[in-house]
Scaffold this active site. Structure first.
Site, short mmCIF file in Angstrom:
data_model
loop_
_atom_site.label_atom_id
_atom_site.label_comp_id
_atom_site.label_asym_id
_atom_site.label_seq_id
_atom_site.Cartn_x
_atom_site.Cartn_y
_atom_site.Cartn_z
CG LEU A 12 0.41 -16.47 22.23
CD1 LEU A 12 1.91 -16.27 22.18
CD2 LEU A 12 0.02 -17.33 23.42
N GLY A 15 -2.92 -7.46 18.14
CA GLY A 15 -2.52 -6.05 18.21
C GLY A 15 -3.14 -5.30 17.06
N GLY A 18 -1.83 -6.97 13.67
CA GLY A 18 -2.11 -8.36 13.36
C GLY A 18 -2.00 -9.21 14.61
CB VAL A 20 0.99 -12.15 19.14
CG1 VAL A 20 2.21 -12.89 19.69
CG2 VAL A 20 1.34 -10.69 18.87
CE LYS A 35 4.26 -7.85 17.85
NZ LYS A 35 4.74 -6.55 18.34
CG ASP A 129 3.48 3.43 23.30
OD1 ASP A 129 2.90 4.30 23.96
OD2 ASP A 129 2.90 2.44 22.83
N1 ADE Z 1 1.79 -11.65 23.44
C1 ADE Z 1 2.41 -10.66 22.77
N2 ADE Z 1 3.72 -10.86 22.74
C2 ADE Z 1 3.95 -12.00 23.43
C3 ADE Z 1 5.11 -12.74 23.76
N3 ADE Z 1 6.31 -12.32 23.36
N4 ADE Z 1 4.96 -13.87 24.48
C4 ADE Z 1 3.74 -14.25 24.87
N5 ADE Z 1 2.63 -13.61 24.60
C5 ADE Z 1 2.72 -12.50 23.88
#
Ligand code: ADE
Length: 428
Positions: A12, A15, A18, A20, A35, A129
């Protein structure tokens, strides 16, 4: 790939720490975002108890506008944070592609933002942040704040004057944070909320300039042009939140009592709190990750520290061996520009480096760099915030990360705003 009851799927996002990944609970079919943090990329810090408490706090955060952390799992090499799956993307993307919002729409999102922020503040958790990138939207267009939890940062780790000054974009950062003058998490978060409100209603950043020195000046003076076409109520609110003086900046209570803000405001109802059972769960995860006998509790502690933080806090430089954000470090100093350049030169020369000066910048190279592992080349630049406050930026062009870190620490120790001041001021 399987992770307990979760089936991991597509990436998804990626970061600093690492990936997600999408995850599905195979029993219930429910979607999650996981994550994944690589333990080996994390350096050693001995703060296990505090971090466990912090994660405990994060897991207790149950607000409709805050991304939920459901559970924390650990394998031998990785830590997994099972998060609420949010499908509407980043608020930032929406503004970028569709432009500014109508005042009523912007107000609704700002109300949700303030609701979430005040909920977290009430629990003693500060984001520090906040920016559109970590403000997500759910399928219904409601706000979900991700990555609350920089408060997990241990006090002693902030004292080095480097950590909270790594270079992210300063556009959303409160002037007192930039100036290292000492800040309270709550007022600093509200400044960022003010910047976000501006972006929501106006469609571009209130403080922006390609020249960093000019940008610092603008933030520092609260030099913002609020378009006349905004309603007087919105303009008045923005002005009071983007007050560079944190002591007189609008508070959450005052924002909630503001006439423009109050229109159509329905406070969210947070979920009931559970007991402290999570601490046990964390202990269990700790044991699990520690079973192979190779990884010390120490390593796991570090992993847990990360959990309390986030992928978008720009802190990665302090944990990863080599990371883009680590190459650029910023700290503030009370020395004059001339003094700073001279002192930097003295300190680095003493450390065995050679200095070249060009256009007000210093280039530092190692004198006897026989091996590439030892060679280091950095650039130092000084920006004036006001006649008694300067920002020093150090940038590594190439070379050894550890050596660079040592040099940065030494320079900020000698030249940074005194750490006792920071110690007093960073405690929220
Ligand atoms: N990308 C980063 N965090 C996310 C989340 N909680 N849901 C969907 N995409 C994401």
């Amino acid at each position: 790939m399987r992770l307990g009851k979760y089936e991991l799927g597509r990436i998804l996002g990626e970061g600093n720490f690492g990936k997600v990944k999408y995850a599905k609970d195979v029993d219930s079919g429910q979607s999650f975002a996981v994550k994944i943090l690589e333990k080996q990329r994390i350096l050693q810090l001995d703060i296990s108890e505090q971090i466990k408490r912090e994660i405990g706090t994060l897991k207790l955060m149950k607000h409709p506008n805050v991304v939920r952390l459901y559970e924390v799992l650990a394998s031998r090499t990785k830590i997994y944070m099972v998060l609420e799956y949010v499908t509407g993307g980043e608020l930032f993307t929406k503004i970028e592609s569709n432009g500014r919002l109508k005042e009523s729409e912007g107000r609704k999102l700002f109300q949700q933002l303030i609701d979430a922020v005040s909920y977290c503040h009430d629990k003693g958790v500060y984001h520090r942040d906040l920016k559109p990138e970590n403000v997500l939207l759910d399928a219904n267009g409601n706000i979900k704040i991700s990555d609350f939890g920089l408060s997990a940062l241990p006090q002693h780790f902030r004292e080095d004057g480097l950590l909270h000054t790594t270079c992210g974009s300063p556009n959303y950062v409160a002037p007192e944070v930039l100036a290292n003058r000492g800040y309270k998490g709550a007022t600093a978060d509200l400044w960022s909320c003010g910047v976000i409100l501006f972006v929501l209603l106006v469609g571009y950043l209130p403080f922006d300039d390609r020249n960093l020195a000019v940008l610092y000046h603008k933030i520092f003076k609260g030099d913002v042009h609020i378009p006349k076409w905004l309603s007087p109520g919105a303009r008045n609110l923005i002005r009071q939140i983007l007050n560079p003086n944190p002591k007189t900046r609008m508070t959450v209570a005052e924002i909630k009592d503001d006439d423009w803000f109050k229109q159509g405001y329905i406070p969210a109802v947070p979920e009931e709190e559970d007991d402290d059972i999570y601490i046990d769960e964390l202990d269990a995860a700790l044991e699990f990750a520690n079973t192979d006998g190779h990884e010390s509790t120490h390593h796991l502690t570090n992993a847990f520290q990360l959990i309390g933080m986030s992928s978008s806090l720009d802190l990665s430089g302090f944990f990863e061996k080599e990371d883009a954000s680590e190459r650029k470090i910023r700290f503030t100093s009370n020395y004059s520009e001339k003094d700073l350049l001279e002192r930097i030169e003295d300190i680095v020369t003493e450390m065995g480096f050679r200095v070249q000066k060009k256009n007000g910048k210093l280039k530092v190279v190692q004198q006897h760099s026989d091996t590439s592992a030892d060679s280091l080349s950095i650039a130092a630049e000084v920006f004036e915030l006001n006649p008694s406050l300067y920002v020093v930026e150090l940038r590594k062009s190439h070379g050894d990360a550890d050596l660079y870190r040592k040099l940065c620490t030494k320079l900020s120790d000698h030249l940074g705003v005194c750490s006792s001041q920071q110690l007093v001021t960073t405690s929220a």
